[in-house]
Design a protein around this motif. Structure first.
Motif, mmCIF file in Angstrom:
data_model
loop_
_atom_site.group_PDB
_atom_site.id
_atom_site.type_symbol
_atom_site.label_atom_id
_atom_site.label_comp_id
_atom_site.label_asym_id
_atom_site.label_seq_id
_atom_site.Cartn_x
_atom_site.Cartn_y
_atom_site.Cartn_z
ATOM 1 N N ASP A 72 0.819 -1.222 0.000
ATOM 2 C CA ASP A 72 0.000 0.000 0.000
ATOM 3 C C ASP A 72 0.853 1.274 0.000
ATOM 4 N N GLU A 256 -3.564 -2.994 -6.196
ATOM 5 C CA GLU A 256 -4.827 -3.399 -5.576
ATOM 6 C C GLU A 256 -4.972 -4.918 -5.576
ATOM 7 N N HIS A 259 -2.642 -6.457 -3.042
ATOM 8 C CA HIS A 259 -3.233 -6.254 -1.712
ATOM 9 C C HIS A 259 -4.296 -7.336 -1.456
#
Lengths: 394, 243
Positions: A72, A256, A259
């Motif tokens: 992130d 993303e 993650h």
């Protein structure tokens, strides 16, 4: 009284639903508050469920955040990772050729190497502590450090300088800025501190790419990850497709997706079962307390419910009363429970353990508890609906 | 003035508040079946203050429950003010209770969490009386039964006699055309019981309500317009046929 009078009374009694609804709502609240012990017991049941479920979920989200924070905060739009990678952790090495191939791919603004390896810091009094060393490209600074609480990023340009985790200063032997220690057998200096950068494993320690490679004995033609930022206006999907074609020996994944991959993997194999169990346990216990409490409240007041039926309240009216009570129990219990969770989160959160209660969870909790309390009231509702108003004459 | 006398006969020209014909009620089934009412014929004239008396287990409370639409008859016809209730579906009965019937229960059955005035208001608001109006009406009724100064007291803060007064106020709230009272003196001493029944008689007369009182308290018999005896599920004083 003649037939038209009777019909007029029936018509009048059929109306006034709003007034009746309001009256029964007030009655529900008063009945609920009248037996204070039962009221407190039921609210405590909801509070227990809210606290346990939110605390467990808060810790779970904290742990997930610890494991995704590098992805992130690295500043990369895309990650080029070794095949079958499921976490941003030290592992398989790749050739720097990949970095050059990535840099030549259209649509890319920057591509940097990231070195990540486990090593240890020697303590002055003997012994050592494990660290996760991250080597970053000082030109792009993709990969960290972030959450800097002391020192300047520029300090990493010194060949022997590292950034350490502030929360581990004592554990590393009481280090301060420009303290000298030994990492991987090499003398290093403390150039700065970060805060809270502790994943599941050893805390992150940052160095330049060259320093990191030296400290862990990694050849200059190797790296662990390639971090990529997209050029303005570049089509992300097209760039990913181009990178996958150019670099078939590695996986290309967006920030993303990486993650999500880490979260999925952790929930599936490790955290999901244990935290899922404890969260469910909290909800189930809360459900049982509320169900038993509401049922016992109805049993205690059976004659009153019978009287209400006798004076003409319908099953719908009584259902509404129990639902009003359910909603209030849920609302009051959630409010108190979330307040307690907030205090607890602030109290136990540290660099090692983050308790994260996201906004959506705060909003979702009263909804879930309302559903749970309504479900719990079904047993009581069943008893009330089956109650014969004739019981008032017995 | 009522259309009856204590001797038991009902004036054939009287308009009926209650008309029951061949009412049977069987509880349970098979070998455990128990017939509480065995073909009861029963009339009550409008405005009448009638007492239904009989020994324990005679079926008087069962009959009262059927008249109050809180129990359905196994067989027979029952009408309230010309409205057949035995043919109504069970889901319609709360509406009939709200519209036509007020109750005085043996044990007061007030809602413990509500004040005296709110107990009375509840019945009014259940019938759709707006809140502001219901409060004025409830306070007026409580003043009428002598409890103006106790209107904010909860049932637990009232004596047995006061609670029964609140129960009477609740029963006549909204002036229901039929008031049914089940052993209204059972929980009271002789004096308070007589007072409560007199009060019930007065307030119902003022409102033109028909009253059926189930009792075995012979100290209040003299207040009745008519006394009907029931025994073993049969009416002993059968009503005259009305056209």
């Amino acid at each position: 009284m003649n037939a038209p009078d009777v019909q007029a009374r029936l018509r009048a009694a059929r109306g006034g639903r709003l007034t009746r609804g309001f009256a029964t709502t007030i009655l529900a609240v008063r009945m609920m508050l009248f037996d204070k012990a039962k009221f407190i017991g039921t609210v405590l049941g909801v509070v227990f469920a809210v606290v346990l479920a939110n605390q467990q979920l808060g810790i779970l989200f904290g742990l997930l955040q610890k494991n995704t924070m590098l992805v992130d905060n690295a500043g990369a739009d895309l990650w080029i990772v070794p095949p079958n990678t499921t976490s941003a952790a030290p592992g398989q090495r790749m050739s720097t050729q990949l970095l050059y191939q990535a840099q030549q791919t259209p649509g890319i603004a920057r591509a940097s190497a990231l070195v990540m390896a486990g090593t240890s810091i020697a303590k002055p009094g003997g012994g050592s502590e494990a660290i996760t060393l991250i080597g970053v490209d000082l030109e792009t600074m993709l990969g960290g450090p972030w959450n800097i609480v002391a020192g300047d990023r520029a300090n990493l340009r010194h060949v022997d300088t590292l950034f350490f985790e502030d929360a581990q200063r004592d554990k590393f032997g009481g280090i301060n800025l420009w303290s000298v220690r030994e990492v991987g057998g090499y003398r290093v200096r403390v150039g700065g501190f970060t805060w809270g950068l502790q994943p599941f494993g050893p805390p992150y320690t940052f160095a330049s790419l060259d320093t990191a490679r030296t400290l862990v004995g990694m050849p200059t033609d190797q790296l662990n990850f390639v971090l990529v930022t997209l050029a303005p206006g570049a089509d992300r999907a097209a760039v990913i497709a181009a990178l996958r074609t150019a670099i078939p020996t590695a996986d290309v994944i967006s920030r993303e997706d990486f993650h999500s991959l880490i979260v999925r993997n952790l929930l599936k194999d490790q955290l999901g079962v244990s935290f899922g169990t404890s969260t469910s346990f909290g909800l189930i216990i809360g459900f049982i307390i509320v169900a038993l409490s509401m049922f016992s409240s109805v049993i205690d007041n059976l004659r009153e419910f019978g009287t209400l039926k006798a004076i003409g309240l319908t099953n719908l009216d009584l259902t509404r009363m129990l639902m009003v009570q359910s909603v209030l129990y849920a609302a009051i219990g959630s409010l108190i429970g979330l307040g307690l969770v907030g205090f607890m989160a602030a109290g136990i959160s540290s660099a090692n353990l983050a308790v994260i209660v996201p906004h959506w969870l705060v909003l979702l909790t009263p909804c879930v508890m309302t559903g749970l309390c309504m479900l719990a009231s079904l047993l009581a509702l069943r008893r009330v609906r089956k109650l014969e108003p004739g019981m008032v004459f017995r | 003035m009522s259309a009856t006398n204590t001797a038991g006969a009902i004036d054939p020209s009287a308009t009926l508040a209650v008309r029951a014909r061949g009412v049977r009620k069987v509880f349970g089934s098979g070998a455990l079946a128990y017939e509480a009412l065995r073909g009861v014929d029963f009339d009550v004239a409008q405005g009448e203050f009638m007492m239904l008396v009989g020994p324990s287990g005679s079926g008087k409370t069962t009959l009262l429950s059927i008249l109050g639409c809180v129990l359905t008859a196994t067989a027979g016809e029952v009408s309230l003010f010309g409205e057949r209730i035995d043919t109504r579906k069970e889901r319609d009965l709360p509406l009939i209770r709200r519209a036509l019937v007020g109750f005085v229960f043996q044990g007061h059955n007030l809602i413990a969490s509500l004040s005296a005035v709110d107990n009375v208001r509840l019945v009014l608001e259940a019938r759709g009386t707006p809140r502001r109006q219901s409060r004025a009406e409830a306070e007026e009724l409580l003043a009428r039964v002598g409890l103006a100064d106790k209107r904010w007291n909860r049932p637990g803060e009232l004596s047995g006699g006061q609670r029964q007064r609140v129960a009477i106020a609740r029963a006549v709230a909204g002036a229901p055309p039929l008031v049914l009272a089940d052993e209204p003196t059972a929980a009271l001493d002789a004096h308070a019981g007589l007072e409560a029944t007199e009060l019930l008689l007065e307030v119902c007369r003022e409102r033109g309500s028909t009253v059926v009182v189930v009792t075995h308290d012979n100290r209040i018999y003299h207040l009745a317009d008519r006394i009907v005896h029931i025994e073993d599920g049969h009416i002993i004083d059968a009503p005259q046929e009305t056209p």
